[in-house]
Design an enzyme around this catalytic site. Sequence first.
Site, short mmCIF file in Angstrom:
data_model
loop_
_atom_site.label_atom_id
_atom_site.label_comp_id
_atom_site.label_asym_id
_atom_site.label_seq_id
_atom_site.Cartn_x
_atom_site.Cartn_y
_atom_site.Cartn_z
N ASP A 1 10.43 -4.40 1.25
CA ASP A 1 10.51 -3.11 0.41
C ASP A 1 10.76 -1.78 1.62
O ASP A 1 10.51 -1.85 2.49
CB ASP A 1 9.38 -2.67 -0.17
CG ASP A 1 9.10 -3.28 -1.52
OD1 ASP A 1 9.72 -4.37 -1.75
OD2 ASP A 1 7.98 -3.10 -2.35
N HIS B 1 7.28 -5.29 4.25
CA HIS B 1 8.11 -3.94 4.29
C HIS B 1 9.03 -4.08 5.41
O HIS B 1 8.64 -4.53 6.66
CB HIS B 1 7.14 -2.77 4.18
CG HIS B 1 6.65 -2.37 2.88
ND1 HIS B 1 5.27 -3.10 2.68
CD2 HIS B 1 6.58 -1.66 1.94
CE1 HIS B 1 4.95 -2.75 1.56
NE2 HIS B 1 5.63 -1.57 1.16
#
Length: 278
Positions: free
Chosen positions: A90, A235
């Site tokens: 992400d 992430h």
Amino acid sequence: MKIRWLILLILVLLANGCASPDTTKTQQLEPLQQPEQIKPLSHTPDLADGPESGTREPRPLTLADLRAKYRSTFLLNGPSSKREVALTFDDAPDDHFTPQVLDVLKKEGVKATFFVVGNRVEAHPDIVKRMVDEGHVIGNHSYDHANLPKLTDDKFREQITKTDNLIHSFTGYTPNLIRPPYGNISEGQIQWLASQHKKIISWNVDSLDWKGLSAEEVETNVLAQVHPGSIILQHSAGGIGEDLTGTVNALPGIIAKLREDGVKLVTVPELLNIPAGQ
């Protein structure tokens, strides 16, 4: 003499109108008494949480409720029938951690799914181009990482369509995959995304890497939860001051151990057998 007094008395009585009952005056009636208002009995205990009118109000569905209600649109994982898992990242792209993640994936020969933020796509177009050139799948993570349920319908749709258009300019397709920032989304937003033939991609393995964990901690969080069909959340960029060194350093070990266990690393569309875009 007596006769004269008697006549005088009769004349006085006639003059005062008292010779017959008085029928001209209306009788005055007593006013009706109003019934007393009903009062609660003083010995009746009150309701602990107040009257129902103040408590029994509609409650929005929780995220768990929404996932259960919209199973075909709101997805947490793929089928467990195949030994496959998907690595997802992400908040990309940035110009520090994202290139490092891409370097590891390229070295290991792994294709992943990146959920990108629109204004970061605008800031680092060269890194998005690298993602596409190296065979990774791009999904929508909103334009500026807004908490979507707090937005009006118009602002929410703008977040999605603006980022869709940016992704299309690099990939040639409008992405089918969206991951809401913070994992938050409302029922109305799910319904609109479903009408646009999009899939909301959540996860069932959270690395918790955004906490600035070490490589060992990130690897443990992933491998302790993973099973066939898992969608793993990590992430490749973060907020100001977030350190994702642990993610970068954990990746080689995660990939190696999954492969040793006979698990294939695939993209989200491959895992779910759906197209990446339209």
